[in-house]
Design a protein around this motif. Structure first.
Motif, short mmCIF file in Angstrom:
data_model
loop_
_atom_site.label_atom_id
_atom_site.label_comp_id
_atom_site.label_asym_id
_atom_site.label_seq_id
_atom_site.Cartn_x
_atom_site.Cartn_y
_atom_site.Cartn_z
N ALA A 1 -1.98 2.87 -10.94
CA ALA A 1 -0.58 3.10 -11.28
C ALA A 1 -0.11 4.43 -10.70
N ILE A 2 -0.94 5.45 -10.77
CA ILE A 2 -0.58 6.74 -10.17
C ILE A 2 -0.35 6.58 -8.68
N ARG A 3 -1.25 5.86 -8.01
CA ARG A 3 -1.12 5.67 -6.56
C ARG A 3 0.18 4.92 -6.22
N GLU A 4 0.52 3.92 -7.03
CA GLU A 4 1.74 3.15 -6.79
C GLU A 4 2.99 4.02 -7.00
N MET A 5 2.99 4.77 -8.09
CA MET A 5 4.16 5.58 -8.41
C MET A 5 4.37 6.70 -7.40
N LYS A 6 3.28 7.16 -6.81
CA LYS A 6 3.38 8.22 -5.79
C LYS A 6 4.19 7.77 -4.58
N GLN A 7 4.36 6.48 -4.40
CA GLN A 7 5.11 5.96 -3.26
C GLN A 7 6.61 6.03 -3.47
N VAL A 8 7.03 6.36 -4.69
CA VAL A 8 8.46 6.36 -5.01
C VAL A 8 9.07 7.71 -4.64
N PRO A 9 10.05 7.74 -3.73
CA PRO A 9 10.66 9.00 -3.33
C PRO A 9 11.25 9.74 -4.53
N ILE B 1 0.27 2.22 -18.69
CA ILE B 1 0.44 1.13 -17.73
C ILE B 1 -0.76 0.19 -17.81
N HIS B 2 -0.49 -1.08 -18.11
CA HIS B 2 -1.57 -2.07 -18.20
C HIS B 2 -1.72 -2.89 -16.92
N ASP B 3 -0.66 -2.93 -16.11
CA ASP B 3 -0.68 -3.70 -14.86
C ASP B 3 -0.10 -2.81 -13.76
N ALA B 4 -0.92 -2.44 -12.79
CA ALA B 4 -0.48 -1.53 -11.74
C ALA B 4 0.69 -2.09 -10.94
N ALA B 5 0.84 -3.42 -10.93
CA ALA B 5 1.95 -4.03 -10.20
C ALA B 5 3.31 -3.66 -10.81
N GLU B 6 3.29 -3.26 -12.07
CA GLU B 6 4.53 -2.88 -12.74
C GLU B 6 4.88 -1.41 -12.53
N ALA B 7 3.94 -0.65 -11.98
CA ALA B 7 4.10 0.81 -11.93
C ALA B 7 5.24 1.26 -11.02
N LYS B 8 5.26 0.75 -9.80
CA LYS B 8 6.27 1.22 -8.85
C LYS B 8 7.69 0.87 -9.29
N PRO B 9 7.97 -0.39 -9.69
CA PRO B 9 9.33 -0.69 -10.17
C PRO B 9 9.73 0.15 -11.39
N LEU B 10 8.77 0.42 -12.28
CA LEU B 10 9.06 1.26 -13.44
C LEU B 10 9.42 2.67 -13.01
N ALA B 11 8.63 3.22 -12.09
CA ALA B 11 8.92 4.57 -11.59
C ALA B 11 10.28 4.62 -10.90
N GLU B 12 10.61 3.61 -10.13
CA GLU B 12 11.90 3.57 -9.45
C GLU B 12 13.05 3.59 -10.45
N ALA B 13 12.90 2.83 -11.55
CA ALA B 13 13.95 2.78 -12.57
C ALA B 13 14.11 4.14 -13.26
N LEU B 14 12.99 4.79 -13.55
CA LEU B 14 13.04 6.09 -14.20
C LEU B 14 13.66 7.15 -13.30
N VAL B 15 13.28 7.15 -12.03
CA VAL B 15 13.83 8.12 -11.09
C VAL B 15 15.32 7.88 -10.87
N ARG B 16 15.72 6.62 -10.77
CA ARG B 16 17.16 6.31 -10.65
C ARG B 16 17.93 6.85 -11.84
N GLY B 17 17.29 6.79 -13.01
CA GLY B 17 17.94 7.27 -14.22
C GLY B 17 17.94 8.78 -14.36
N GLY B 18 17.23 9.48 -13.48
CA GLY B 18 17.25 10.93 -13.50
C GLY B 18 16.00 11.59 -14.04
N LEU B 19 14.98 10.79 -14.38
CA LEU B 19 13.72 11.35 -14.87
C LEU B 19 12.68 11.23 -13.77
N ARG B 20 12.43 12.35 -13.08
CA ARG B 20 11.54 12.34 -11.92
C ARG B 20 10.09 12.63 -12.27
#
Length: 204
Positions: free
Chosen positions: A55-63, A22-41
C-alpha cells in the motif's frame, strides 16, 4: 533538513493526518488520490495488515502525497517500510531500541507518548514532536493540556478516538500541530474526498 524540522513540516502540512488500515493494496492508490484531492497530502499507512508495505508503494505513486508508515514497533519493520519508500515513521510508543536507528537514519519520526516519562525520554533523545496516543483513553484534551504544561518545547499530534466533531477542539490547543484520524477513510471515494476537504479546512 533535520529530523525535527522535517517532522514539523509534515505535521504542519494539513490539520489532519489520515490513519489508514489497508487490507487490499489495490485500494491504496485510489484512496490516496481521493485524500490528496480533498487536501490531505500526508498519509499514514499503519503496519497492521499484510498489505501495508504494498500500500505504501502504491500510494507513493500519487503526485503530492507524503506517505509514511504508522504502527512501526520494531527495527525489522522500520527496515521494511524504508525499503518500501516511507517518508516518515510513526510509532505507538517510544523505546530507545526503536528510536536510535530511526534517528540515525535522519527520517522524520513521530513517536507515541502518553506520559511525562515518555516525553522526557523523547527529549533526552533530542526529539520534540510527539504523537499523543491513545488520545481519548489517555485522558483526552484535559490530560494533554496538563502534560504539555511542563514541556513548553513539545508539539503533538493526538491520535486515537479523534472524531470530526472533536478535532477542532484539539487543534485549537496551541501545542497541537495536527491530529490523526481514521474517520476520514470510510465510505465511497467521493465520501472520502468530501471528508478530506472538510478536515483540510479546519482552523489551526
Amino acid at each position: 533538513m533535520s529530523i525535527e524540522s522535517g517532522i514539523e513540516a509534515i505535521m504542519r502540512t494539513a490539520p489532519v493526518i489520515p490513519v489508514l488500515v489497508i487490507h487490499d493494496a489495490a485500494e491504496a492508490k485510489p484512496l490516496a488520490e481521493a485524500l490528496v484531492r480533498g487536501g490531505l497530502r500526508v498519509l499514514e499507512v499503519t503496519m497492521r495488515t499484510p498489505a501495508a508495505l504494498d500500500a505504501i508503494r502504491e500510494m507513493k505513486q500519487v503526485p503530492g502525497a507524503i506517505v509514511g508508515a504508522g504502527t512501526v514497533v520494531s527495527e525489522q519493520q522500520f527496515a521494511q517500510v524504508m525499503d518500501a519508500g516511507a517518508e516518515f515513521i510513526v510509532s505507538p510508543g517510544l523505546t530507545e531500541k526503536l528510536a536510535d536507528p530511526i534517528i540515525a537514519s535522519g527520517v522524520p519520526f513521530l513517536p507515541g507518548t502518553a506520559t511525562a516519562g515518555d516525553i522526557m525520554r523523547g527529549l533526552d533523545l533530542g526529539l520534540e514532536h510527539f504523537k499523543f496516543f491513545p488520545a481519548e483513553t489517555s485522558g483526552g484534551l484535559k490530560a494533554l493540556k496538563a502534560l504539555a504544561a511542563p514541556f513548553y518545547q513539545a508539539k503533538f499530534c493526538p491520535t486515537g478516538g479523534i472524531t470530526l466533531a472533536s478535532a477542532p477542539e484539539w487543534l485549537a490547543f496551541d501545542p497541537v500541530l495536527c491530529v490523526g484520524g481514521s474517520w476520514i477513510a470510510t465510505g465511497s471515494l467521493d465520501e472520502v474526498e468530501a471528508k478530506a476537504r472538510e478536515a483540510a479546512a479546519f482552523p489551526r
